[in-house]
Design a protein around this motif. Sequence first.
Motif, PDB file in Angstrom:
ATOM      1  N   SER A   1       6.345  -9.997  14.507  1.00 51.67           N
ATOM      2  CA  SER A   1       6.241  -9.122  15.681  1.00 51.67           C
ATOM      3  C   SER A   1       7.559  -8.499  16.112  1.00 51.67           C
ATOM      4  O   SER A   1       7.653  -7.952  17.182  1.00 51.67           O
ATOM      5  CB  SER A   1       5.642  -9.899  16.856  1.00 51.67           C
ATOM      6  N   GLY A   2       8.601  -8.625  15.328  1.00 51.39           N
ATOM      7  CA  GLY A   2       9.806  -7.901  15.649  1.00 51.39           C
ATOM      8  C   GLY A   2      11.091  -8.684  15.793  1.00 51.39           C
ATOM      9  O   GLY A   2      12.131  -8.177  15.390  1.00 51.39           O
ATOM     10  N   PRO A   3      11.107  -9.893  16.365  1.00 52.77           N
ATOM     11  CA  PRO A   3      12.404 -10.561  16.550  1.00 52.77           C
ATOM     12  C   PRO A   3      13.157 -10.786  15.240  1.00 52.77           C
ATOM     13  O   PRO A   3      14.370 -10.569  15.183  1.00 52.77           O
ATOM     14  CB  PRO A   3      12.040 -11.899  17.201  1.00 52.77           C
ATOM     15  N   LEU A   4      12.457 -11.174  14.197  1.00 53.19           N
ATOM     16  CA  LEU A   4      13.139 -11.380  12.920  1.00 53.19           C
ATOM     17  C   LEU A   4      13.640 -10.059  12.343  1.00 53.19           C
ATOM     18  O   LEU A   4      14.737 -10.008  11.771  1.00 53.19           O
ATOM     19  CB  LEU A   4      12.196 -12.077  11.923  1.00 53.19           C
ATOM     20  N   ASP A   5      12.881  -8.991  12.514  1.00 55.21           N
ATOM     21  CA  ASP A   5      13.321  -7.670  12.041  1.00 55.21           C
ATOM     22  C   ASP A   5      14.618  -7.247  12.728  1.00 55.21           C
ATOM     23  O   ASP A   5      15.517  -6.702  12.088  1.00 55.21           O
ATOM     24  CB  ASP A   5      12.240  -6.615  12.286  1.00 55.21           C
ATOM     25  N   ARG A   6      14.712  -7.491  14.029  1.00 57.96           N
ATOM     26  CA  ARG A   6      15.934  -7.129  14.756  1.00 57.96           C
ATOM     27  C   ARG A   6      17.134  -7.929  14.254  1.00 57.96           C
ATOM     28  O   ARG A   6      18.227  -7.392  14.093  1.00 57.96           O
ATOM     29  CB  ARG A   6      15.729  -7.322  16.254  1.00 57.96           C
ATOM     30  N   VAL A   7      16.927  -9.220  13.984  1.00 54.41           N
ATOM     31  CA  VAL A   7      18.025 -10.041  13.465  1.00 54.41           C
ATOM     32  C   VAL A   7      18.434  -9.563  12.079  1.00 54.41           C
ATOM     33  O   VAL A   7      19.618  -9.425  11.784  1.00 54.41           O
ATOM     34  CB  VAL A   7      17.604 -11.536  13.432  1.00 54.41           C
ATOM     35  N   LEU A   8      17.447  -9.291  11.209  1.00 55.77           N
ATOM     36  CA  LEU A   8      17.765  -8.829   9.859  1.00 55.77           C
ATOM     37  C   LEU A   8      18.461  -7.472   9.875  1.00 55.77           C
ATOM     38  O   LEU A   8      19.356  -7.215   9.056  1.00 55.77           O
ATOM     39  CB  LEU A   8      16.495  -8.758   9.007  1.00 55.77           C
ATOM     40  N   ASP A   9      18.083  -6.585  10.794  1.00 53.91           N
ATOM     41  CA  ASP A   9      18.756  -5.286  10.911  1.00 53.91           C
ATOM     42  C   ASP A   9      20.209  -5.442  11.328  1.00 53.91           C
ATOM     43  O   ASP A   9      21.095  -4.734  10.847  1.00 53.91           O
ATOM     44  CB  ASP A   9      18.030  -4.380  11.909  1.00 53.91           C
ATOM     45  N   ARG A  10      20.482  -6.390  12.239  1.00 58.06           N
ATOM     46  CA  ARG A  10      21.870  -6.620  12.684  1.00 58.06           C
ATOM     47  C   ARG A  10      22.709  -7.240  11.580  1.00 58.06           C
ATOM     48  O   ARG A  10      23.885  -6.929  11.442  1.00 58.06           O
ATOM     49  CB  ARG A  10      21.905  -7.511  13.906  1.00 58.06           C
TER      50      ARG A  10
END
Length: 132
Positions: free
Chosen positions: A117-126
């Motif tokens: 739902s997004g939290p992991l995507d944000r971490v991977l993008d950073r």
Amino acid sequence: MARFGWLRTAGRGLAVAALAVLITGGFVTDGRVQTTASALVAVWLFLGLVVVSLGHAHEAGRLPHHLTFAAVFVAGCVGGSLLWEATTAILPDPIAAGIGAGVWVMASWAGSKLAYSGPLDRVLDRVGGPGG
């Protein structure tokens, strides 16, 4: 291939139902039946999570998401089992089993929200950016 999509969906539904029955059987019974149910759950997890799902997740570029969900799922199974064993002495067995199954369900839900739902995507993008 598209005309057999309903068969794949039905197969997944049956696999999830079988897992739910095995986990419930493992929580409620004891002795040999519990050991057999636990062994069957381990085989199901091995075949489902490792062989099929990891290959598909890798092809779809979602391997980190899948591994995160698998880690939270396993932690939920272990936590639910430990909580069930701890509460068996104070509560009737069906209630203790319900609490253990509830912990497993909540961990599965939390793992899916974290991974997909997004939290992991944000971490991977950073960490690595969209291109690595």
